[in-house]
Scaffold this motif. Sequence first.
Motif, PDB file in Angstrom:
ATOM      1  N   ALA A  14       0.822  -1.214   0.000  1.00  0.00           N
ATOM      2  CA  ALA A  14       0.000   0.000   0.000  1.00  0.00           C
ATOM      3  C   ALA A  14       0.856   1.264   0.000  1.00  0.00           C
ATOM      4  O   ALA A  14       0.325   2.365   0.010  1.00  0.00           O
ATOM      5  N   LYS A  15       2.190   1.089  -0.018  1.00  0.00           N
ATOM      6  CA  LYS A  15       3.138   2.202   0.078  1.00  0.00           C
ATOM      7  C   LYS A  15       2.886   3.039   1.333  1.00  0.00           C
ATOM      8  O   LYS A  15       2.960   4.264   1.320  1.00  0.00           O
ATOM      9  N   GLY A  16       2.570   2.348   2.437  1.00  0.00           N
ATOM     10  CA  GLY A  16       2.307   3.022   3.705  1.00  0.00           C
ATOM     11  C   GLY A  16       3.492   3.845   4.160  1.00  0.00           C
ATOM     12  O   GLY A  16       4.638   3.426   4.053  1.00  0.00           O
ATOM     13  N   THR A  17       3.196   5.030   4.656  1.00  0.00           N
ATOM     14  CA  THR A  17       4.245   5.951   5.079  1.00  0.00           C
ATOM     15  C   THR A  17       4.287   6.043   6.604  1.00  0.00           C
ATOM     16  O   THR A  17       3.331   5.676   7.293  1.00  0.00           O
ATOM     17  N   GLN A  18       5.422   6.537   7.097  1.00  0.00           N
ATOM     18  CA  GLN A  18       5.612   6.695   8.532  1.00  0.00           C
ATOM     19  C   GLN A  18       6.303   8.021   8.819  1.00  0.00           C
ATOM     20  O   GLN A  18       7.154   8.455   8.047  1.00  0.00           O
ATOM     21  N   LEU A  19       5.926   8.613   9.937  1.00  0.00           N
ATOM     22  CA  LEU A  19       6.595   9.807  10.421  1.00  0.00           C
ATOM     23  C   LEU A  19       7.405   9.422  11.648  1.00  0.00           C
ATOM     24  O   LEU A  19       6.892   8.730  12.532  1.00  0.00           O
ATOM     25  N   VAL A  20       8.647   9.861  11.694  1.00  0.00           N
ATOM     26  CA  VAL A  20       9.504   9.620  12.844  1.00  0.00           C
ATOM     27  C   VAL A  20       9.884  10.982  13.405  1.00  0.00           C
ATOM     28  O   VAL A  20      10.586  11.754  12.747  1.00  0.00           O
ATOM     29  N   ALA A  85       4.499  16.044  -1.364  1.00  0.00           N
ATOM     30  CA  ALA A  85       3.878  15.319  -2.473  1.00  0.00           C
ATOM     31  C   ALA A  85       4.478  13.915  -2.594  1.00  0.00           C
ATOM     32  O   ALA A  85       3.749  12.943  -2.845  1.00  0.00           O
ATOM     33  N   LYS A  86       5.776  13.807  -2.407  1.00  0.00           N
ATOM     34  CA  LYS A  86       6.433  12.490  -2.468  1.00  0.00           C
ATOM     35  C   LYS A  86       5.953  11.590  -1.338  1.00  0.00           C
ATOM     36  O   LYS A  86       5.789  10.381  -1.529  1.00  0.00           O
ATOM     37  N   VAL A  87       5.739  12.153  -0.143  1.00  0.00           N
ATOM     38  CA  VAL A  87       5.239  11.350   0.978  1.00  0.00           C
ATOM     39  C   VAL A  87       3.789  10.932   0.709  1.00  0.00           C
ATOM     40  O   VAL A  87       3.431   9.774   0.899  1.00  0.00           O
ATOM     41  N   ARG A  88       2.978  11.862   0.239  1.00  0.00           N
ATOM     42  CA  ARG A  88       1.568  11.533  -0.044  1.00  0.00           C
ATOM     43  C   ARG A  88       1.438  10.470  -1.126  1.00  0.00           C
ATOM     44  O   ARG A  88       0.501   9.686  -1.123  1.00  0.00           O
ATOM     45  N   SER A  89       2.388  10.407  -2.061  1.00  0.00           N
ATOM     46  CA  SER A  89       2.329   9.411  -3.139  1.00  0.00           C
ATOM     47  C   SER A  89       3.026   8.102  -2.769  1.00  0.00           C
ATOM     48  O   SER A  89       2.926   7.128  -3.503  1.00  0.00           O
ATOM     49  N   GLY A  90       3.752   8.077  -1.649  1.00  0.00           N
ATOM     50  CA  GLY A  90       4.459   6.868  -1.233  1.00  0.00           C
ATOM     51  C   GLY A  90       5.848   6.728  -1.821  1.00  0.00           C
ATOM     52  O   GLY A  90       6.494   5.704  -1.630  1.00  0.00           O
TER      53      GLY A  90
END
Length: 150
Positions: A14-20, A85-90
């Motif tokens: 799902a190209k899930g993203t994470q914030l650290v 935009a890169k984070v929102r798109s994965g």
Amino acid sequence: MEEVFRLWQEFASAKGTQLVFCDLSTPKAEKKIKCMTDGVAAVQAAAFSVYADVRDKLIGHGVPPGEIAFIHDADNEKKKAELFAKVRSGKVRILLGSTQKMGAGTNVQTLLAAEHHLDVPWRPSDVGRILRTFKIKKNVEVTDNGKDNF
């Protein structure tokens, strides 16, 4: 970083993203110094950086360097918009930054699977991003990364 890597793998399709979030320090320009050990020249990092350490450990586990970014590298509004935009798109799946830099106005929740705090946030509002996403999507994970006293 085991948990970040585990979730990176789990949400890969799902190209899930994470914030650290890390307020312990800020990324330092990586300076390399030459040193001699037993007559052999070597190159070492001049100073320890939490950000570089996290990135290097994730890369060591197999995360491609292009999927990891520091919010601090986006030093103007155009670069921030491109990064978000890169984070929102994965394309960027792990974004590291301070609470101040990744707080209000960081609109990257589209694929957000988890957020991590390397140090304890001082204000309740600092942990709200993933909870707001949870209200929209029910497939996010909220964790304290194994800490008993969060």
